[in-house]
Design a protein around this motif. Structure first.
Motif, PDB file in Angstrom:
ATOM      1  N   UNK A 255      80.118  69.784  24.452  1.00 11.15           N
ATOM      2  CA  UNK A 255      80.709  68.431  24.385  1.00 11.15           C
ATOM      3  C   UNK A 255      81.192  68.031  25.641  1.00 11.15           C
ATOM      4  N   UNK A 256      81.304  68.901  26.618  1.00  7.13           N
ATOM      5  CA  UNK A 256      81.828  68.596  27.989  1.00  7.13           C
ATOM      6  C   UNK A 256      80.469  67.909  28.848  1.00  7.13           C
ATOM      7  N   UNK A 257      79.307  68.469  28.314  1.00  5.23           N
ATOM      8  CA  UNK A 257      78.032  68.050  29.163  1.00  5.23           C
ATOM      9  C   UNK A 257      77.718  66.575  28.451  1.00  5.23           C
ATOM     10  N   UNK A 258      78.008  66.331  27.104  1.00  6.18           N
ATOM     11  CA  UNK A 258      77.843  65.152  26.421  1.00  6.18           C
ATOM     12  C   UNK A 258      78.570  64.041  27.203  1.00  6.18           C
ATOM     13  N   UNK A 259      79.936  64.444  27.538  1.00  4.37           N
ATOM     14  CA  UNK A 259      80.946  63.436  28.192  1.00  4.37           C
ATOM     15  C   UNK A 259      80.471  63.006  29.255  1.00  4.37           C
ATOM     16  N   UNK A 260      79.871  63.883  30.246  1.00  2.34           N
ATOM     17  CA  UNK A 260      79.659  63.905  31.423  1.00  2.34           C
ATOM     18  C   UNK A 260      78.093  62.663  31.402  1.00  2.34           C
ATOM     19  N   UNK A 261      77.179  62.736  30.566  1.00  2.00           N
ATOM     20  CA  UNK A 261      75.937  62.337  30.308  1.00  2.00           C
ATOM     21  C   UNK A 261      76.405  60.856  29.920  1.00  2.00           C
ATOM     22  N   UNK A 262      77.410  60.885  28.965  1.00  2.00           N
ATOM     23  CA  UNK A 262      77.862  59.519  28.334  1.00  2.00           C
ATOM     24  C   UNK A 262      78.315  58.777  29.262  1.00  2.00           C
ATOM     25  N   UNK A 263      79.011  59.215  30.497  1.00  2.00           N
ATOM     26  CA  UNK A 263      79.506  58.332  31.683  1.00  2.00           C
ATOM     27  C   UNK A 263      78.456  57.488  32.425  1.00  2.00           C
ATOM     28  N   UNK A 264      77.243  58.370  32.514  1.00  2.00           N
ATOM     29  CA  UNK A 264      76.271  57.764  33.469  1.00  2.00           C
ATOM     30  C   UNK A 264      75.651  56.547  32.558  1.00  2.00           C
ATOM     31  N   UNK A 265      75.534  55.392  33.272  1.00  2.00           N
ATOM     32  CA  UNK A 265      75.065  54.285  32.688  1.00  2.00           C
ATOM     33  C   UNK A 265      73.542  54.630  32.109  1.00  2.00           C
ATOM     34  N   UNK A 266      73.211  54.178  30.906  1.00  2.00           N
ATOM     35  CA  UNK A 266      72.029  53.849  30.374  1.00  2.00           C
ATOM     36  C   UNK A 266      71.672  55.380  30.015  1.00  2.00           C
ATOM     37  N   UNK A 267      72.062  56.510  30.363  1.00  2.00           N
ATOM     38  CA  UNK A 267      71.701  57.591  29.907  1.00  2.00           C
ATOM     39  C   UNK A 267      71.786  57.842  28.459  1.00  2.00           C
ATOM     40  N   UNK A 268      72.965  57.579  27.883  1.00  2.00           N
ATOM     41  CA  UNK A 268      73.038  57.554  26.448  1.00  2.00           C
ATOM     42  C   UNK A 268      73.145  58.809  25.499  1.00  2.00           C
ATOM     43  N   UNK A 269      73.284  58.872  24.212  1.00  2.00           N
ATOM     44  CA  UNK A 269      73.496  59.990  23.379  1.00  2.00           C
ATOM     45  C   UNK A 269      72.232  60.671  23.275  1.00  2.00           C
ATOM     46  N   UNK A 309      79.989  59.711  23.336  1.00  2.00           N
ATOM     47  CA  UNK A 309      80.508  58.264  22.941  1.00  2.00           C
ATOM     48  C   UNK A 309      81.835  58.340  23.767  1.00  2.00           C
ATOM     49  N   UNK A 310      82.563  59.050  23.982  1.00  2.00           N
ATOM     50  CA  UNK A 310      83.819  59.095  24.906  1.00  2.00           C
ATOM     51  C   UNK A 310      83.328  58.475  26.264  1.00  2.00           C
ATOM     52  N   UNK A 311      82.279  59.146  26.823  1.00  2.00           N
ATOM     53  CA  UNK A 311      82.030  58.787  28.258  1.00  2.00           C
ATOM     54  C   UNK A 311      81.493  57.522  28.210  1.00  2.00           C
ATOM     55  N   UNK A 312      80.510  57.127  27.400  1.00  2.00           N
ATOM     56  CA  UNK A 312      80.079  55.670  27.304  1.00  2.00           C
ATOM     57  C   UNK A 312      81.173  54.797  27.228  1.00  2.00           C
ATOM     58  N   UNK A 313      82.333  55.138  26.239  1.00  2.00           N
ATOM     59  CA  UNK A 313      83.389  54.153  26.269  1.00  2.00           C
ATOM     60  C   UNK A 313      84.192  53.758  27.661  1.00  2.00           C
ATOM     61  N   UNK A 314      84.123  54.948  28.334  1.00  2.00           N
ATOM     62  CA  UNK A 314      85.064  55.003  29.663  1.00  2.00           C
ATOM     63  C   UNK A 314      84.460  54.243  30.570  1.00  2.00           C
ATOM     64  N   UNK A 315      82.980  54.094  30.774  1.00  2.00           N
ATOM     65  CA  UNK A 315      82.410  53.048  31.723  1.00  2.00           C
ATOM     66  C   UNK A 315      82.543  51.609  30.961  1.00  2.00           C
ATOM     67  N   UNK A 316      82.295  51.710  29.793  1.00  2.00           N
ATOM     68  CA  UNK A 316      82.686  50.223  29.142  1.00  2.00           C
ATOM     69  C   UNK A 316      84.091  49.564  29.405  1.00  2.00           C
TER      70      UNK A 316
END
Lengths: 489, 154
Positions: A255-269, A309-316
């Protein structure tokens, strides 16, 4: 934080509960249909949000997004067809489990992993939104190129035969570069305008992954072992829940790895799911059994992709930068509400955004309830004889490929990829590395070009700490499994 | 020999396509080749190594089995079924813009049921109609996806 706690009292109103159930249902249904995704659900529902208050619109669209991420896992497990790219690694272990008659359990694992991944993503969204989003600002072309390389570094470990795996991965990279390059040059389209944007992912996924399996199914009477016990119903799904709870460390780390990758723009789920899978393969004791149908494989992908999803929404929300098609559409909905995209988005609308965060927590439980019902019934699909099931799935795949861009060209492309995928399977060439290459090839190509243009020398990029860390991680990903294999031998 | 050809055909076809793609890209500016050129070169090397390994494995397998491996009757039947499925789906993709979604899908479903050797005659009518109806309702009415419309207007 105060807005977040207050948000619960607002979110528990009937109106929001109704929108959450409605949104998650739409997301689940669309996620389940091959070719259709949660992003499409957001696009379809966008016009309905025009007259909604901003919070209602956000809650509704976030619910579709949440449901869509899990929905794809259902078809990945049951018919070896991922509903979206985010769930494509789920099928590596989910489908073999289904073939053994453990479909219900596999779905339970996917559901519980999604919920826990989503919840961890929400916690991070709440506490680490600002620092993580600031970190993502440091991502230039060199970092993004290394992210793509990091993603591609797991190509070799995705199959038993490293040589064939890398060959398939490289073929995927070349396929991924088809279409208009960032320089405006049109490559490998043979004059076909439908390929200008590159190879569409949905027909490629259905063709390469689902078609060979459906063709294989045509030779069988039933999907699973005819004499075996099929685990279906609520009990089977609940047994899957237990499997996830037995592995708390893997669940949290992925999950932590997912969050970090989610934060990176355009990396995605999708990238998050793949990275979660690859890293788990190296961490877990049963790493060599990944791909044979073990719970760890499903947990790895489903926790990481939902947490992203959490990471992607953070950058959004903090920077106003959409990291994926879904978040871009969500941003579009907010613009329609009169919100200005950019870093001021969070400052201007902090109260509404924190209330939306509160709803995200509740949505995970809504997904648990609705997902449980869906999984319990979906697991019965194994009891349908293949002579009836195969024609239905084939028509659905054709329609799924068509509805991606509303063109029959994509359905034809899916058939072509289906034949190639089937031939590759017969020649023992793994498909997954090809898909990974296809997914990351364009990003790697574009970012490499931008990197070379931005620096005097290519090697200069290794003076940047993030690039260096990612480069070391990529090397570890390539050589780690090789060393582990040698040690075991 | 057949099993060796089966093994080598796919990597060879892939390399052939990759070579034509690389030659096309080579005509454009160097910037377009930054990623494609090294990828292609590595592919050529891997192809050579893979061919060598496959030939060696094939020789060993032949020695072990003392002759060519035979394809069973069942395998042949599955292969024939698969071929029919692919052909019928290809025909569907070609004709659907002319005859429309409803008619073509009903016919395709019936053909696929025939290929799958369904014995109950009612299934040939009921299942195609029900499945096509559900798909039409979900995609066309529910999701407003413009499904292909034939000369009859539906």
């Amino acid at each position: 934080m105060q807005h977040f706690i207050e948000g619960f009292s607002v979110i528990f109103q009937m109106e929001y509960i109704f929108y959450m159930f409605g949104g998650v249902t739409i997301g689940l249904v669309l996620g389940c249909l091959p070719g259709l995704t949660g992003s499409m659900g957001i696009a379809l529902m966008l016009p309905f949000t025009y007259k909604m208050p901003p919070l209602t619109a956000l809650v509704f669209l976030l619910s579709i997004y949440t449901g869509g991420l899990f929905g794809g896992a259902v078809t990945a497990v049951m018919i070896n067809t991922p509903g979206s790219t985010a769930n494509m690694v789920t099928m590596l272990d989910g489908y073999p489990m289904n073939q053994r008659g453990e479909g219900g359990k596999a779905l339970g694992i996917a559901l519980m992993s999604s919920v826990i991944g989503g919840l961890i993503g929400c916690v991070f969204l709440l506490f680490a939104t600002k620092p993580l989003a600031t970190l993502s600002l440091k991502f230039g072309p060199a970092e993004m190129f290394m992210v793509a390389i990091f993603g591609l570094s797991c190509v070799g470990s995705l199959a038993k035969n490293t040589l064939k795996s890398v060959y398939a991965g490289l073929f995927g990279i070349l396929l991924g570069t088809i279409g208009m390059s960032s320089l405006g040059t049109i490559r490998g389209t043979y004059g076909n305008m439908f390929l200008m944007d590159g190879i569409p992912m949905v027909p490629a996924l259905i063709g390469f992954l689902a078609m060979p399996e459906i063709i294989n199914l045509a030779g069988k009477k039933m999907m699973t072992d005819e004499n075996g016990n099929h685990s279906t119903g609520f009990r089977a799904v609940l047994s899957g829940f237990k499997e996830v709870l037995k592995r708390p460390l893997q669940t949290v780390l992925c999950s932590l790895l997912g969050v970090i990758i989610g934060v990176m723009p355009a990396a995605g789920a999708a990238v998050a799911g793949m990275m979660g899978y690859n890293q788990s393969k190296q961490w877990c004791k049963r790493g060599d059994q990944f791909g044979t149908g073990i719970p760890e494989g499903i947990i790895a992908c489903e926790t990481a992709n939902n947490a992203s999803e959490g990471g992607a929404l953070a950058t959004l929300f903090v920077l106003g930068i959409p990291g994926s098609a879904s978040t871009a559409m969500m941003l579009g909905a907010l613009v329609l509400q009169g919100w200005n995209p950019g870093p001021k988005l969070f400052i201007d609308h902090e109260d509404v955004i924190y209330m939306a965060f509160s709803s995200l927590f509740i949505q995970q439980f809504v997904m648990l309830i609705l997902g449980l019902v869906l999984c319990a019934f979906a697991a019965y699909i194994v009891k349908v004889p293949t002579k009836y099931l195969v024609p239905c799935i084939l028509v659905l795949t054709l329609l799924g490929a068509f509805s991606n861009r509303n063109t029959m060209f994509d359905a034809g492309l899916m058939l072509l990829f289906g034949v190639i995928g089937w031939a590759m399977k017969k020649a023992e060439f793994p498909i997954m590395p090809l898909i990974l290459g296809l997914l990351l090839g364009k990003t790697a190509d574009n970012e490499l070009l931008r990197t070379i243009e931005s620096y005097d020398s290519f090697w200069e990029i290794f003076t940047r700490p993030i690039v260096l860390v990612l480069a070391i991680a990529s090397i570890a990903c390539v050589f780690g499994p090789m060393l582990a294999k040698k040690r075991k031998a | 020999m057949g099993s060796l050809i089966k093994r080598l055909a796919i990597p060879a076809i892939v390399l052939l396509w990759s070579a034509t793609y690389f030659l096309e890209v080579a005509e454009y500016s160097k910037k377009n080749q930054y990623l494609i050129k090294p990828v292609f070169i590595v592919m050529v090397i891997l192809f050579a190594v893979n061919t060598f390994t496959d030939i060696r494995e094939w020789k060993m397998e032949r020695k072990k089995n003392k002759g060519a491996l035979q394809i069973s009757q069942e395998e042949k039947q599955v292969l024939f079924k698969s071929l029919l499925v692919v052909v019928s789906m290809t025909v569907y993709v070609i004709v659907v813009p002319y005859f429309g979604f409803i008619i073509t899908t009903v016919v395709l479903m019936a053909v696929l049921l025939l290929i799958m050797q369904v014995k109950k005659s009612m299934s040939y009518i009921l299942l195609p109609l029900v499945v096509t109806g559900i798909l039409y309702a979900v995609f066309k009415i529910g999701l407003r996806i413009p499904l292909p419309v034939g000369f009859l207007g539906f």
